[in-house]
Design an enzyme around this catalytic site. Structure first.
Site, PDB file in Angstrom:
ATOM      1  N   TRP A 196     -43.487  -8.814  33.432  1.00 49.44           N
ATOM      2  CA  TRP A 196     -42.745  -8.366  33.433  1.00 49.44           C
ATOM      3  C   TRP A 196     -42.673  -6.123  33.508  1.00 49.44           C
ATOM      4  O   TRP A 196     -42.842  -4.951  33.402  1.00 49.44           O
ATOM      5  CB  TRP A 196     -41.666  -7.804  32.223  1.00 49.44           C
ATOM      6  CG  TRP A 196     -42.736  -7.988  30.580  1.00 49.44           C
ATOM      7  CD1 TRP A 196     -42.960  -7.003  29.330  1.00 49.44           C
ATOM      8  CD2 TRP A 196     -43.126  -9.041  30.083  1.00 49.44           C
ATOM      9  NE1 TRP A 196     -43.735  -6.825  29.381  1.00 49.44           N
ATOM     10  CE2 TRP A 196     -43.890  -8.788  28.614  1.00 49.44           C
ATOM     11  CE3 TRP A 196     -43.110 -10.427  30.511  1.00 49.44           C
ATOM     12  CZ2 TRP A 196     -44.466  -9.963  27.812  1.00 49.44           C
ATOM     13  CZ3 TRP A 196     -43.458 -11.060  28.555  1.00 49.44           C
ATOM     14  CH2 TRP A 196     -43.786 -10.922  28.011  1.00 49.44           C
ATOM     15  N   ARG A 197     -43.961  -6.327  33.530  1.00 50.09           N
ATOM     16  CA  ARG A 197     -45.536  -5.005  34.089  1.00 50.09           C
ATOM     17  C   ARG A 197     -45.092  -4.191  34.991  1.00 50.09           C
ATOM     18  O   ARG A 197     -45.367  -5.318  36.196  1.00 50.09           O
ATOM     19  CB  ARG A 197     -46.466  -4.722  33.509  1.00 50.09           C
ATOM     20  CG  ARG A 197     -47.301  -4.027  33.258  1.00 50.09           C
ATOM     21  CD  ARG A 197     -48.678  -3.860  33.214  1.00 50.09           C
ATOM     22  NE  ARG A 197     -49.696  -3.521  32.961  1.00 50.09           N
ATOM     23  CZ  ARG A 197     -49.968  -2.899  31.277  1.00 50.09           C
ATOM     24  NH1 ARG A 197     -50.263  -3.247  30.351  1.00 50.09           N
ATOM     25  NH2 ARG A 197     -51.191  -1.304  30.842  1.00 50.09           N
ATOM     26  N   GLU A 202     -37.730  -6.551  26.671  1.00 55.79           N
ATOM     27  CA  GLU A 202     -37.585  -6.029  25.355  1.00 55.79           C
ATOM     28  C   GLU A 202     -37.036  -6.658  24.068  1.00 55.79           C
ATOM     29  O   GLU A 202     -37.221  -6.432  23.191  1.00 55.79           O
ATOM     30  CB  GLU A 202     -36.964  -4.759  25.475  1.00 55.79           C
ATOM     31  CG  GLU A 202     -37.631  -3.907  26.034  1.00 55.79           C
ATOM     32  CD  GLU A 202     -39.236  -3.288  25.729  1.00 55.79           C
ATOM     33  OE1 GLU A 202     -39.411  -3.051  23.986  1.00 55.79           O
ATOM     34  OE2 GLU A 202     -40.267  -3.843  26.260  1.00 55.79           O
ATOM     35  N   GLN A 217     -39.644  -9.739  17.742  1.00 52.41           N
ATOM     36  CA  GLN A 217     -40.705 -10.626  16.556  1.00 52.41           C
ATOM     37  C   GLN A 217     -41.050 -11.814  17.222  1.00 52.41           C
ATOM     38  O   GLN A 217     -40.806 -12.839  16.317  1.00 52.41           O
ATOM     39  CB  GLN A 217     -39.189 -10.403  14.894  1.00 52.41           C
ATOM     40  CG  GLN A 217     -39.232  -9.595  14.869  1.00 52.41           C
ATOM     41  CD  GLN A 217     -37.842  -9.628  13.478  1.00 52.41           C
ATOM     42  OE1 GLN A 217     -36.460 -10.214  14.427  1.00 52.41           O
ATOM     43  NE2 GLN A 217     -37.580  -9.460  12.571  1.00 52.41           N
ATOM     44  N   THR A 218     -41.604 -11.669  17.954  1.00 53.07           N
ATOM     45  CA  THR A 218     -41.877 -12.781  19.230  1.00 53.07           C
ATOM     46  C   THR A 218     -43.064 -12.248  19.626  1.00 53.07           C
ATOM     47  O   THR A 218     -43.384 -11.024  20.076  1.00 53.07           O
ATOM     48  CB  THR A 218     -41.174 -13.080  19.898  1.00 53.07           C
ATOM     49  OG1 THR A 218     -39.566 -13.715  19.590  1.00 53.07           O
ATOM     50  CG2 THR A 218     -41.691 -14.657  20.360  1.00 53.07           C
ATOM     51  N   LEU A 231     -38.135 -19.757  20.801  1.00 55.09           N
ATOM     52  CA  LEU A 231     -38.257 -18.148  20.720  1.00 55.09           C
ATOM     53  C   LEU A 231     -38.295 -17.488  19.683  1.00 55.09           C
ATOM     54  O   LEU A 231     -38.441 -16.802  19.317  1.00 55.09           O
ATOM     55  CB  LEU A 231     -37.140 -17.353  21.978  1.00 55.09           C
ATOM     56  CG  LEU A 231     -37.623 -17.088  23.273  1.00 55.09           C
ATOM     57  CD1 LEU A 231     -37.051 -16.571  24.298  1.00 55.09           C
ATOM     58  CD2 LEU A 231     -39.762 -16.681  23.830  1.00 55.09           C
ATOM     59  N   GLY A 232     -36.915 -17.857  18.943  1.00 54.94           N
ATOM     60  CA  GLY A 232     -36.612 -18.040  17.711  1.00 54.94           C
ATOM     61  C   GLY A 232     -35.721 -17.090  17.692  1.00 54.94           C
ATOM     62  O   GLY A 232     -35.545 -16.219  18.909  1.00 54.94           O
ATOM     63  N   TYR A 233     -34.671 -16.707  16.270  1.00 56.97           N
ATOM     64  CA  TYR A 233     -34.000 -15.476  16.159  1.00 56.97           C
ATOM     65  C   TYR A 233     -33.111 -15.595  17.434  1.00 56.97           C
ATOM     66  O   TYR A 233     -32.931 -15.105  17.520  1.00 56.97           O
ATOM     67  CB  TYR A 233     -35.232 -14.333  16.069  1.00 56.97           C
ATOM     68  CG  TYR A 233     -35.866 -13.877  15.024  1.00 56.97           C
ATOM     69  CD1 TYR A 233     -35.213 -13.473  14.094  1.00 56.97           C
ATOM     70  CD2 TYR A 233     -36.979 -14.649  15.412  1.00 56.97           C
ATOM     71  CE1 TYR A 233     -36.113 -13.081  12.379  1.00 56.97           C
ATOM     72  CE2 TYR A 233     -38.174 -13.999  14.235  1.00 56.97           C
ATOM     73  CZ  TYR A 233     -37.365 -13.795  12.980  1.00 56.97           C
ATOM     74  OH  TYR A 233     -38.579 -13.741  11.588  1.00 56.97           O
TER      75      TYR A 233
END
Length: 272
Positions: free
Chosen positions: A14-15, A27, A32-33, A70-72
Site C-alpha cells: 500500500w506504499r 490504515e 492493533q495488527t 485479522l481480529g478486532y
C-alpha cells in the site's frame, strides 16, 4: 529533520498509492495488527471489494468472512458502515477533509490524519505508534511517561516543515520505517509513553469467545440455534483446558454481537 537510511525501507503493497479508499483500508487493518499479517489480507480484501461502492453493496457476512484472521472484527463493521454512508451521501467517495473523515464510523484522529497524509499529501497530526517511537527515542531518550500532549505539537510542527510538507507521504513513511527499525533493534521506545499499555491476552478472553461465536454463526448461512452455538463453544473451551462459558456470559456476548450488527437473531436462531 531525521534521516532514514535505505536499508530501513519496507516495500509494503500500500506504499505510494493515492487512492483514499485503499489507504483507509490499510490504515484500518493496521490498527492493533502486525504489518506482516495485514500484507496477507489487504490485496485480497481490495480484490473482493475494490471500491467504496463495491463494499457498500456487499453483504455484512461476506465482509466479515474476508476479515477473518485479522481480529478486532468491529473494524470490519465500521469500515462497511463508512462505505454505506459514503455510497449513499458522497457519491462513493471519501471526504477530502480531516473533519469529514473524523465524522465517519470507526475513523479516529490518527486514521483520519493518515488518510490525509498518504492519499491527499496534506499535513496533519499523524501520531501512530511507530511515529511515537521515533519522537520518544530521538527527543526524550531518558524520560518516562511522556504524554501525547507533549509529543503532538512536535509531530505537527515537523509535518508542516517545508521539507516534510514537500512530500508528506515520504516523510511519514520514513518515520514509520525508522520506528519499526527501532522496535526491532532497541528496547521499544513506545513503552515510555504515558499512553502505552500491554495488549491483553487473547486466548481465554471475552474477545476470543466473541470471535469464535462470529466464526461459528458465519459458518451456518441458514442460521444456527443459539443453544447449539453454546454447546459447541463449551466443547471448544473444554478441549482447550479452559473453564466453561456459562449461559449468562454467552447471552451477554450474543446480545453484544447482535446489537453491533455482526448477525441477527430470529427467535432462537442466530442468522448471518
Amino acid at each position: 529533520m531525521l534521516a532514514v537510511s535505505a536499508p530501513l525501507y519496507r516495500d509494503l503493497p500500500w506504499r505510494g498509492i493515492d487512492d483514499p479508499y485503499a489507504v483507509l483500508v490499510s490504515e484500518i487493518m493496521l490498527q492493533q495488527t502486525q504489518v506482516v499479517r495485514v500484507e496477507r489480507f489487504w490485496r485480497r480484501f481490495l480484490e473482493d471489494f475494490p471500491t467504496i461502492d463495491a463494499l457498500a453493496a456487499a453483504a455484512v457476512p461476506d465482509v466479515l468472512e474476508r476479515w477473518q484472521g485479522l481480529g478486532y472484527n468491529r473494524r470490519a463493521l465500521a469500515l462497511k458502515r463508512t462505505a454505506d454512508q459514503c455510497a449513499a451521501e458522497n457519491a462513493g467517495c471519501l471526504p477530502a477533509t480531516y473533519e469529514g473523515l473524523l465524522a465517519l464510523p470507526g475513523i479516529g484522529p490518527a486514521t483520519a490524519a493518515g488518510v490525509m497524509a498518504f492519499a491527499y499529501q496534506q499535513p496533519g497530526l499523524y501520531l501512530e505508534t511507530n511515529v511515537r517511537a521515533v519522537f520518544l527515542h530521538e527527543l526524550f531518550p531518558d524520560e518516562e511517561q511522556v504524554s501525547d500532549r507533549v509529543l503532538e505539537p512536535l509531530v505537527r510542527a515537523a509535518a508542516f516543515h517545508p521539507v516534510a510538507a514537500a512530500d508528506l507521504r515520504r516523510w511519514y513513511y520514513g518515520l514509520l520505517d525508522y520506528g519499526a527499525h527501532l522496535k526491532a533493534t532497541v528496547p521499544n521506545p513506545s513503552r515510555r509513553s504515558a499512553s502505552h499499555s500491554r495488549q491483553s491476552t487473547f486466548e481465554g478472553s471475552r474477545r476470543q469467545k466473541r470471535a469464535w461465536v462470529v466464526r461459528r454463526v458465519l459458518a451456518a448461512p441458514e442460521g444456527v440455534k443459539a443453544t447449539q452455538v453454546l454447546v459447541d463453544l463449551e466443547h471448544t473451551e473444554r478441549e482447550a483446558g479452559r473453564p466453561e462459558v456459562g449461559e449468562e456470559l454467552f447471552a451477554s456476548i450474543v446480545d453484544d454481537l447482535v446489537s453491533e450488527g455482526f448477525f441477527r437473531r430470529v427467535g432462537q436462531v442466530l442468522v448471518p
